[in-house]
Design a protein around this motif. Structure first.
Motif: not given
Length: 322
Positions: A60-61, A222-227, A229-232, A308-314
């Motif tokens: 669906e996504h 993250i660099s090649e499949k951002s879309g 990941i968002t859909a996932f 560890y804040t540098t590892f959080l990617d929202n």
């Protein structure tokens, strides 16, 4: 008391096609930007994955997902570090250590929170209360959230006991063959141990640890499949909604993936918060767990812990409706 249900890369990792909607991709470095290889620790903590697969939410996504099963987050994180998966699931404890060794990884979501961990002890070993654990042997996979849980529980109660390395798949045997007096283990092995011990099982609560069940992505993804990941994550968000509503198809999907009893699982799933989030205070928790990992040599004691804040990617989380 409710019965809680809670969690080396082999030469050939087994990819589990949860439904026909899970489409295999060639490898995690594939040029296909809409395909993801996802490491799944077979545990209700990440129940959204089998739900999204079995109920068609990935389709669906518009994201194609290949799911690879792992027994623990330690193993799954090793696969991510080696570039064998795009995204993996792992609890906060092994993640805190893995990020010091592979700082290119990023936490893209906190998939669930669970407060139902228990120590499973044998009544026949003379254990009826947490105080009875003094001097006993406790099986656990060292370096995991289960090991932290028992260490925290013992420390909070000023108890000394012997922790014994036992792999997740050997946990039931270790308990039933009386190789150890108690175990601390995630699901589905915790429930299987309770079931195998039957009336000899004693469930003990202790400590202050509540697990955060994370999703970690590789830099290539993250660099090649951002879309993708968002859909996932959007698909997982919908799956979490179905789980929170007690949807029967969702429960069936998790039961099939984890091999846990459907009726028991229905009760246990209500103990989880499946809301996708990534709060800044997670970094504080990872720091606390990193300090513990240094005492266990999971992180070299001489290593200075990172911010560890540098590892959080929202950036990939579903946006809340305005």
């Amino acid at each position: 008391m409710k019965t809680p249900v809670r969690r080396f890369i082999t030469a050939a990792m087994t990819a589990v096609a949860l439904t026909t909607s899970v489409t295999a991709c060639t490898d995690s470095g594939s040029a296909n930007a809409d395909e993801l290889t996802v490491g799944f620790v077979v545990d209700p903590s990440w129940a959204q994955i089998p739900v999204a697969a079995d109920t068609g939410l990935f389709t669906e996504h518009d994201v194609k997902v290949k799911v690879v099963n792992f027994q623990s987050g330690v193993e799954a994180l090793q696969a991510a570090a080696a570039g064998q998966v795009d995204i993996t699931t792992a609890a906060d404890v092994p993640t805190s250590a893995a990020l010091t060794r592979t700082p290119s990884l990023r936490v893209v979501a906190d998939g669930s929170r669970w407060e139902g961990s228990r120590i499973i002890a044998r009544r026949s070993a003379g254990i009826n209360t947490i105080a009875d654990l003094a001097g006993k042997s406790i099986g656990t996979p060292l370096g995991t959230s289960a090991a932290y849980y028992i260490s925290n529980a013992l420390a909070e109660n000023n108890i000394e006991a012997k922790l014994v390395q036992v792999s997740p798949s050997a946990m039931v045997t270790a308990a039933t063959q009386h190789n150890v007096d108690a175990v601390s283990i995630f699901q589905p092995y915790q429930a299987q141990t309770v079931q195998a011990l039957g009336t000899d099982a004693v469930e003990l609560a202790g400590g202050t640890y509540n697990q955060h069940s994370l999703f970690i992505a590789t830099p290539t993804a993250i660099s090649e499949k951002s879309g993708a990941i968002t859909a996932f994550l959007a698909a997982l968000n919908d799956a979490g909604t179905a789980l929170s509503k007690g949807d029967d198809a969702a429960t069936q999907a998790v039961a099939k993936a984890t091999q846990l009893d459907h009726d028991l699982l229905r009760t246990v799933l209500t103990e989880f918060d499946f809301t996708l989030q990534l709060n800044p205070d997670l970094a504080t928790k990872l720091t606390e767990l990193g300090e513990w990992a240094k005492t266990q040599k999971s992180i070299d004691p001489s290593v200075q812990l990172p911010d560890y804040t540098t590892f959080l990617d929202n950036q990939f989380l579903p946006k809340s409706p305005s």
